[in-house]
Design a protein around this motif. Sequence first.
Motif, PDB file in Angstrom:
ATOM      1  N   LYS A  35       0.854  -1.182   0.000  1.00  0.00           N
ATOM      2  CA  LYS A  35       0.000   0.000   0.000  1.00  0.00           C
ATOM      3  C   LYS A  35       0.889   1.230   0.000  1.00  0.00           C
ATOM      4  N   ARG A  38      -3.016   5.837  -0.509  1.00  0.00           N
ATOM      5  CA  ARG A  38      -4.326   5.203  -0.544  1.00  0.00           C
ATOM      6  C   ARG A  38      -4.385   4.078  -1.564  1.00  0.00           C
ATOM      7  N   ARG A  40      -3.457   0.539  -3.417  1.00  0.00           N
ATOM      8  CA  ARG A  40      -2.981  -0.815  -3.157  1.00  0.00           C
ATOM      9  C   ARG A  40      -2.481  -1.397  -4.466  1.00  0.00           C
TER      10      ARG A  40
END
Length: 53
Positions: A35, A38, A40
Motif C-alpha cells: 500500500k 491510498r 494498493r
Amino acid sequence: MQPEAVSVADAAKIIGLGMTKTYELVNAGTLHSIKIGRRRLVRVDSIRQLVAA
C-alpha cells in the motif's frame, strides 16, 4: 522494463478474475500487495506464482 507491482484492477485483468475475487485473494494473503498512500498494488511475482500453481 517490467513493473514490479500493478493495480488491483490490472491484476484482475491479468488473472482473468473479477475485482471482488481479486480483493478476496489479496485479503487472504494469496496475492501479496503493498500500500502506497491510498493505493494498493499487487506484486507481479505473486501473480505469477498464483497462475503457475
